[in-house]
Structures are given as structure tokens and as C-alpha cells.
Scaffold this motif. Structure first.
Motif, short mmCIF file in Angstrom:
data_model
loop_
_atom_site.label_atom_id
_atom_site.label_comp_id
_atom_site.label_asym_id
_atom_site.label_seq_id
_atom_site.Cartn_x
_atom_site.Cartn_y
_atom_site.Cartn_z
N GLU A 155 -8.45 1.54 10.12
CA GLU A 155 -9.83 1.17 9.79
C GLU A 155 -10.03 1.08 8.28
O GLU A 155 -10.73 0.21 7.77
CB GLU A 155 -10.82 2.16 10.41
CG GLU A 155 -10.93 2.03 11.92
CD GLU A 155 -12.00 2.93 12.50
OE1 GLU A 155 -12.72 3.59 11.71
OE2 GLU A 155 -12.11 2.99 13.73
N THR A 156 -9.38 2.00 7.57
CA THR A 156 -9.47 1.97 6.10
C THR A 156 -8.82 0.71 5.55
O THR A 156 -9.36 0.06 4.63
CB THR A 156 -8.80 3.22 5.50
OG1 THR A 156 -9.46 4.38 6.01
CG2 THR A 156 -8.89 3.21 3.99
N TYR B 168 -13.55 -3.04 16.43
CA TYR B 168 -14.17 -3.35 15.14
C TYR B 168 -15.44 -4.17 15.34
O TYR B 168 -15.96 -4.77 14.42
CB TYR B 168 -13.17 -4.10 14.26
CG TYR B 168 -11.89 -3.32 14.03
CD1 TYR B 168 -11.78 -2.43 12.97
CD2 TYR B 168 -10.81 -3.45 14.91
CE1 TYR B 168 -10.61 -1.70 12.77
CE2 TYR B 168 -9.65 -2.71 14.71
CZ TYR B 168 -9.56 -1.84 13.64
OH TYR B 168 -8.41 -1.11 13.45
N ALA C 47 -16.06 -1.39 8.02
CA ALA C 47 -14.93 -2.30 7.80
C ALA C 47 -15.25 -3.71 8.28
O ALA C 47 -14.98 -4.70 7.61
CB ALA C 47 -13.70 -1.76 8.55
N SER D 109 -18.25 -0.30 12.58
CA SER D 109 -17.65 0.25 11.37
C SER D 109 -18.06 -0.58 10.16
O SER D 109 -18.35 -1.78 10.27
CB SER D 109 -16.12 0.25 11.48
OG SER D 109 -15.63 -1.07 11.45
N GLU E 230 -11.16 -2.14 6.18
CA GLU E 230 -12.35 -2.04 5.33
C GLU E 230 -12.05 -2.47 3.90
O GLU E 230 -12.86 -3.13 3.24
CB GLU E 230 -12.89 -0.62 5.35
CG GLU E 230 -14.13 -0.42 4.50
CD GLU E 230 -14.73 0.95 4.65
OE1 GLU E 230 -15.58 1.30 3.82
OE2 GLU E 230 -14.34 1.67 5.58
N GLU E 231 -10.88 -2.11 3.42
CA GLU E 231 -10.52 -2.42 2.04
C GLU E 231 -9.90 -3.81 1.90
O GLU E 231 -9.51 -4.22 0.82
CB GLU E 231 -9.56 -1.36 1.50
CG GLU E 231 -10.22 0.02 1.39
CD GLU E 231 -9.27 1.07 0.86
OE1 GLU E 231 -8.08 0.75 0.64
OE2 GLU E 231 -9.70 2.22 0.69
N ARG F 126 0.82 -1.21 0.00
CA ARG F 126 0.00 0.00 0.00
C ARG F 126 0.85 1.26 0.00
O ARG F 126 0.33 2.37 0.13
CB ARG F 126 -0.90 0.00 1.25
CG ARG F 126 -1.97 -1.06 1.24
CD ARG F 126 -3.15 -0.67 0.41
NE ARG F 126 -3.85 0.45 0.99
CZ ARG F 126 -4.86 1.11 0.45
NH1 ARG F 126 -5.29 0.74 -0.73
NH2 ARG F 126 -5.43 2.12 1.05
N GLU G 125 -7.64 5.94 11.98
CA GLU G 125 -8.45 6.06 10.76
C GLU G 125 -7.83 5.27 9.62
O GLU G 125 -8.52 4.60 8.85
CB GLU G 125 -8.58 7.54 10.38
CG GLU G 125 -9.48 7.77 9.17
CD GLU G 125 -9.63 9.24 8.83
OE1 GLU G 125 -10.26 9.54 7.81
OE2 GLU G 125 -9.12 10.09 9.61
N HIS G 126 -6.49 5.35 9.54
CA HIS G 126 -5.75 4.63 8.49
C HIS G 126 -5.95 3.13 8.66
O HIS G 126 -6.19 2.40 7.68
CB HIS G 126 -4.27 5.00 8.58
CG HIS G 126 -3.56 4.87 7.27
ND1 HIS G 126 -2.39 5.51 6.98
CD2 HIS G 126 -3.87 4.16 6.16
CE1 HIS G 126 -2.01 5.20 5.75
NE2 HIS G 126 -2.88 4.38 5.24
#
Length: 729
Positions: A155-156, A198, A535, A533, A159-160, A141, A152-153
Motif C-alpha cells: 500500500e505504501t 484499493y 494510495a 486508502s 501511495e508513493e 526502493r 502494508e508495504h
């Protein structure tokens, strides 16, 4: 700090480390300042471990402790090489990528010499391995430093799908960085990570695979049928359970009375220990075992120790109960209750997405609720629509109430499952201690002492009950395909293995199939599962995108089957066979008008081709659904399925009726019902009109199909009750 079993070994190693480079304290004066500064060129040359046999440098990518004199418990080499791809060996790193590798080494070094905890090398290695796996994902990444990460990073990334939280120990590396803050040359910008952040629990990791749809469907349909039937008999079930417990307790009282009156009792096997404790407790209190029922302390001690009698000696031989049309003896009824309770609990999970702990916390009063509302969406006693809920809330919910994250939409079968559970458990719960009677679930195996069951007990009961059921658990190639789709890395099962179910798989399977079959959106699923979330929701439904192909194949197969029906019906008409129904009669009229040439060319000839109908169906130009055996409707707005009104179908412009099987069956039912109601003096205008129309419609269909039958002659007293309508001449 590294773990040493003997204090003298730790002192010797520490002294060796302190004296490196002839310093008074190499660890504190040289190594720690260099660690905090984070100068990689300087650190690479520094010794991180040394004894008489081996010196290990920071710059080495394998810290080879096995080659040293360090022989403490948990010895292992620390391998920092990052494997970016499974198919290749160690990948050469660029400068930026080596930056994260050195940060990982700093965490290991801080744990070895500057942490206040005494850690075995295996513990340090586990943290290192976790960080090494994290780095491999971060590099893909473009993340080149742990300092770039924040909550926040993270969780992203989850999620992805870049960061996998499916394992209970997935956060061990990141949390090591949090705990070592102040000993590292970089800033940690996230807090201690937990699965709760989460909205997932460690026990949920056991259910990562979906239930193969063959087994899932068999359980859903079979259990739903059993529970719907039991729901109608729930009062009988509750009364039978009450009788069972009462009779058993009476037998215990009789046994106690005999012992207190002087009869001998010799416990066997595992029963001996508690009886020995009981008799010792009586002796210590000065209470005689044979007290003629006079000392109140006898029963107080008995209840506190809870000794047990051998169950076979207490089984009431005369016990017989009827549930519906079935008679059960003692053993059969116990088995029936156990299986029914498991089925109902499984359905609650499967038809709501609840976790086991949420099921465990359900209220006996408000565990199942429903809201009815009218066409405008307002609550109404005159119901147009009903929504069923399972909830752990302790109060009534309404459309206007502000609910918490403990309300789960379910089906009517899921709603009824709760009431079956309540019927089984209420007699037990009425005997709970006062501080436990708010709990829904009892340990139904224990009749002598009625107590609530623990959360782990519920989990175990559902798992064991399901795995011991009569489903065919032998996995086929198709089953394995579904398991691999839900988790491409799964190695637990192979073809021919016996599938093993874990309760959390109901939650995972619901998410997977709802998303995979495009029956639910992610926001709706997030709400249903009470996820904090998106995610976590996406993680639950991960790999469901593979259903796009499967869904397409299923849709194609459905069109093919419908096309085969269309082609078969027109082939019958081409062969001069009769077809009933409004659409069938209209088609026959058109064919007879054009004669034998109708199917010789053009569009009409194509109607005999399956491919023609597949094309029409897939482009939305035609529609077909079965309303009964041999009866099909082509109207997209029609909602009839099986429970149909023949009088509406007989001349319907959208219907094909291929054979008279259902019509004849329907006519026989109507004729039988008329005679039955007449005998019981219950025939009225409404029922007479209904069955008159049913018979006439069935006979019209049979006439159209040239099916031989004798007309039913209605008696005058029946005809006098028939109400004349536009459909009844």
C-alpha cells in the motif's frame, strides 16, 4: 504443469524429465527438493527442461524453448533479464538483486512442473513479465526479496507512486506467488491482490487520461446550461414522455387487434425471427393467430416472446409536444430526450466523481438530496448555506446521520441533473416489472417494452452520446500538453487526432483538476471518492503536481489582464477622459487638483505602467474584479458578480466605471419594467422604489461619464409609490 495438446507428448516429455541423471524421478527426487531449499548455486546447475534437441539450465537468464522440440500452443522463450531503465539494455545485477531474479525463476519452474494447472508458456511468460516489472521497481526502493513484502508495504508503494496499479493485469505476478505458496523457497507475506482492495475496479483503467480542459469546460458549461433550463421544464418533459409512450402503446394495441382479426402482417429484416418464434409458440399451445381476441393465452405468449412491429408503422403522425417555447414532432422529441438524458447522466458523473455503477444504483426517491444549515452549522429551514448530494442510499440523509461510502457532494447543477433524469425515466419506470421498479434508469430507446437498462448499457449510452456531441474533438497542441501531463507515457493520442471519451474519465478528470488547481485536499478527495486508502486517491490525482507551473502561469496571466485594466483606466484619465464610480471620481478629483503634472513623475507616472500594477496585484496590495461590462470593483470583500445593484456601485469608494454600456442597458430594463407593471396593474411600492433607484443610479453614471441621454420623466403615480430612503431623495 506445462500444457500439452496430445497426452502422448506429455507422457514422453515427463518421462524424459524423470530420467535425467539416470534417476527414477528427477523431477520429484532432485529438482523439487532443490527448488524448496533455494540454494542458488545448486539450482543454477540443474536442468529445468530437456528434450532431444535442447537442455535448459536454471542458471540461464533466457530459457530458450523456441530452440527445443517443444512446439505446443503458446510457445515462447522466457527472458528473465531485468531492465532497470528504459534507455539502457540489460543491466548487470549485484548479488542481492539476482536474488529476486532467482525467486522469479522459481515461480516459473513451479508453474512448469509442480502446479496442478495446465499452463501454456505464454501464460507463464505473462506472470514472469509482471514479476520482472515489479522487481525493477522494488530494486529502486532497495527491496531485494519478495519475502520483504507485506500488505502494508504494498500500500505504501502504491501511495508513493512506486507501484502502478493502472493496468487491469498489474497483480498477475504477485498473485502467482500467492497461489504457488508451498512450492517456493521463500515465504509470501501478502494475500491475493485485487483492485477492490484499493477501491478501484478494472473498468476504471479505461479512463486513465483526463479530459482536456478545453473540451471539459465546454461540456460542463454547455451541459449545465441545458440541464438548468430543462430542470425548470421537468414537469412538461415527464408529461410529454408519458404521452409518447401511451400513444405508441395504443398503436401497438391497434396493430395487434388487426392481426387477431385477420389482417396480414409481414415482418421484415430482424423482426422475422421473433415473429417466427411467436407463431411457433402459438402453434405449440394450440392457439390460433387469428383468434378474434378470444383466447387470453394469445397476449400471454405475445408478452413472453416480445415480438416487435416495425417502428415506422407505429409512429403517431399527429404527435406534437411543447417543451418551453419549442415544439417537437415525434422524431425530434426522441432525439431531444436521448441527448438530454445523456447530458444529465454525464453531469452527474462529472460533478460528483461517481462511478458508472454507482450512478446505475441511484435510488429514484433519494438519489438527489440537499441539506440547508444556518451560520452556526445547524440544520435549518432558514437556509444560509445549502449542500447538494447525489447518493445511492435508500433513505434520507441528515447532518446527524451516519452515511456510508455512497454519498457524493455535488453542485446545484449536478443536483438538478438527477431530477431531469428522473423526469425522463419515470414514465418508463412506471411500466417496469415489479422486481425492477426500484431502478432509476430505463432503456429509453425501447418504447414498446419498458425495461430497465443494464450497467453496461448506461456506460455505452454516456460514452456514445458524449463522443457524438458537437464539441470540437480535434486535439490541439495545448490539449496534448494536458494529456501528456496527466499521463506522461500516453501514446493513445497525438496532435490532430480525434479525442475519444470513456465515462470513467469524468472521475479521473475531477480528481486531477481539483488537486491540480488546488481546489481540494487529498483527505477531502479521498472522502468524496469513497477510497479505502489514500494510495488510491493519490493515484487518481497522479501527475497533478505538474499543475503547479500551470496554476502559476494562469495566476500570472490573470494578474496581467487585471493590470492592463488598471493601466488603461489611468491612461484614460491622463488623456482627460471621464471615469465614473466612487473610486474613479475620487481619482479624477485628485488629478484635477494637481493639474497636468500629475502623471509626469513619481508614483503617479508609474500608474500608467502595466508592470507597476502586476507588482501591486501579485503582492496583494491591489485587487480587481469585474462586476459588469466596463465596471470593476477593487474591494476584496465584495461578492458582487454581474447581478449587481447599480445604486450600491454608483458612488462606491471601491468602484471604477469605464463606460456607460451596462448603465444604459440597466436603465432601459428598469424603464421597460415600470411601464409593463403599470399596464398590468402590478406596480407596487417595492418595485417602484427599486426601479426608480435603478434609473437614477444609471443616469448618475451616465452624467459622470458625460454620456448623452434624455432624463426619464417619472409619472406622478409612480413617484407616489416610491418609498423615501437615504438613497432616494
Amino acid at each position: 504443469m506445462l500444457f500439452f495438446e496430445q497426452p502422448q507428448d506429455m507422457d514422453s516429455t515427463i518421462n524424459t524429465m524423470r530420467s535425467i541423471d539416470d534417476k527414477d524421478d528427477y523431477l520429484q527426487q532432485i529438482l523439487l527438493p532443490a527448488l524448496l531449499l533455494g540454494d542458488w548455486e545448486e539450482l543454477d546447475r540443474m536442468v529445468v527442461y530437456q528434450d532431444k534437441k535442447k537442455s535448459i539450465l536454471f542458471g540461464e537468464d533466457i530459457w530458450a524453448f523456441r530452440e527445443s522440440d517443444y512446439k505446443e500452443k503458446g510457445i515462447t522463450n522466457l527472458d528473465f533479464n531485468i531492465k532497470l531503465e528504459q534507455a539502457k539494455n540489460v543491466t548487470a545485477l549485484h548479488q542481492n538483486e539476482r536474488h529476486t531474479l532467482n525467486q522469479m525463476k522459481c515461480a516459473a519452474l513451479a508453474d512448469m512442473w509442480f502446479s496442478t494447472k495446465h499452463l501454456e508458456l505464454t501464460s507463464i511468460n505473462n506472470k514472469k513479465n509482471s514479476l520482472r516489472n515489479d522487481i525493477a521497481q522494488f530494486i529502486k526502493r532497495g527491496i531485494t526479496s519478495f519475502e520483504e513484502l507485506n500488505q502494508e508495504h504494498l500500500e505504501t508503494l502504491v501511495e508513493e507512486g512506486w507501484y502502478d496499479i493502472s493496468k487491469s493485469y498489474c497483480f498477475i505476478g504477485l498473485n502467482a506467488l500467492v497461489h504457488l505458496q508451498g512450492l517456493l523457497p521463500f515465504k509470501v507475506n501478502f494475500s491475493h491482490q485485487t483492485h477492490t482492495m484499493y477501491n478501484v475496479r478494472p473498468d476504471e483503467q479505461k479512463g486513465k487520461l483526463v479530459i482536456p480542459p478545453r473540451i471539459y469546460y465546454a461540456a460542463l458549461t454547455g451541459y449545465s446550461e441545458d440541464i438548468v433550463k430543462a430542470y425548470g421544464l421537468r414537469d412538461e418533459i415527464e408529461q410529454a414522455v408519458e404521452l409518447m409512450i401511451s400513444l405508441y402503446n395504443d398503436e401497438i394495441k391497434n396493430q395487434i387487434l388487426k392481426i387477431r382479426s385477420g389482417c396480414s402482417y409481414n415482418p421484415i429484416g430482424d423482426y422475422k425471427k421473433l415473429w417466427k418464434r411467436f407463431t411457433q409458440a402459438l402453434d405449440s399451445e394450440g392457439v390460433a393467430l387469428v383468434d378474434k381476441g378470444e383466447d387470453p393465452r394469445w397476449m400471454q405468449i405475445f408478452i413472453s416472446i416480445q415480438p416487435r412491429f416495425h417502428s415506422k408503422s407505429l409512429t403517431p403522425m399527429s404527435f406534437k409536444v411543447h417543451i418551453g417555447n419549442t415544439c417537437y414532432n415525434w422524431a425530434d422529441f426522441r432525439r431531444y430526450l436521448k441527448r438530454l438524458n445523456t447530458k444529465a447522466l454525464w453531469l452527474c458523473l462529472a460533478l460528483s466523481g461517481m462511478r458508472v455503477d454507482e450512478l446505475y444504483k441511484m435510488s429514484p426517491v433519494y438519489g438527489a438530496q440537499k441539506i440547508t444549515f444556518d451560520k452556526d452549522g445547524f440544520e435549518s429551514e432558514i437556509s444560509k448555506e445549502t449542500i447538494y448530494f447525489l447518493t445511492t442510499r435508500q433513505s434520507k440523509i441528515t447532518l446527524s446521520s451516519q452515511t456510508k461510502n455512497d454519498t457524493f457532494v455535488t453542485t446545484e447543477a449536478g443536483w438538478k441533473a438527477f431530477y431531469v433524469i428522473n423526469a425522463i425515466n419515470t414514465p418508463y419506470r412506471n411500466r417496469f416489472a415489479e422486481n425492477s421498479n426500484f431502478r432509476l434508469l430505463a432503456n429509453i430507446k425501447d418504447i414498446a417494452y419498458c425495461n430497465r437498462i443494464g450497467k453496461s448499457g448506461v456506460h455505452h449510452m454516456i460514452g456514445i452520446g458524449f463522443n457524438n456531441d458537437k464539441f470540437d474533438f480535434t486535439l490541439t497542441a495545448e490539449d496534448i500538453g494536458y494529456l501528456q501531463a496527466s499521463d506522461p507515457n500516453q501514446t493513445t493520442f497525438k496532435r490532430g487526432d480525434i479525442f475519444h471519451f470513456a465515462p470513467h474519465q469524468t472521475r479521473r478528470s475531477l480528481a486531477y483538476y481539483l488537486i491540480g488547481y488546488e481546489l481540494c485536499s487529498f483527505p477531502a478527495l479521498k472522502q468524496q471518492f469513497s477510497h479505502l486508502s489514500m494510495a488510491m486517491t493519490r493515484w487518481y490525482a497522479r501527475n497533478a503536481h505538474s499543475f503547479e507551473k500551470l496554476y502559476s502561469e494562469i495566476r500570472k496571466e490573470r494578474f496581467t489582464q487585471q493590470a492592463e485594466i488598471f493601466a488603461r483606466i489611468y491612461q484614460k484619465m491622463a488623456n482627460g477622459e471621464r471615469i465614473a464610480g466612487g473610486k474613479g471620481q475620487a481619482a479624477l478629483t485628485e488629478i484635477s487638483r494637481e493639474g497636468e503634472s500629475y502623471f509626469e513623475n513619481g508614483v503617479s507616472k508609474r500608474k500608467l505602467s502595466i508592470d507597476y500594477w502586476i507588482d501591486r496585484l501579485s503582492h496583494g496590495k491591489e485587487h480587481l474584479h469585474a462586476v459588469a461590462p466596463g465596471m470593476y470593483c477593487t474591494n476584496t470583500q465584495c461578492s458582487m458578480r454581474i447581478n449587481i445593484d447599480l445604486s450600491e456601485c454608483v458612488d462606491c469608494e471601491y468602484d471604477f466605471i469605464e463606460n456607460a454600456v451596462y448603465a444604459e442597458s440597466s436603465r432601459m430594463d428598469a424603464m421597460r419594467n415600470i411601464e409593463f407593471l403599470k399596464e398590468n396593474h402590478e406596480l407596487n411600492s417595492s418595485s417602484a422604489t427599486k426601479y426608480f433607484m435603478q434609473v437614477k443610479a444609471a443616469e448618475t453614471i451616465m452624467d459622470d461619464l458625460e454620456f448623452e441621454h434624455e432624463k426619464y420623466e417619472f409619472a406622478d403615480d409612480v413617484l407616489s409609490l416610491v418609498i423615501e430612503t437615504t438613497l432616494v431623495a
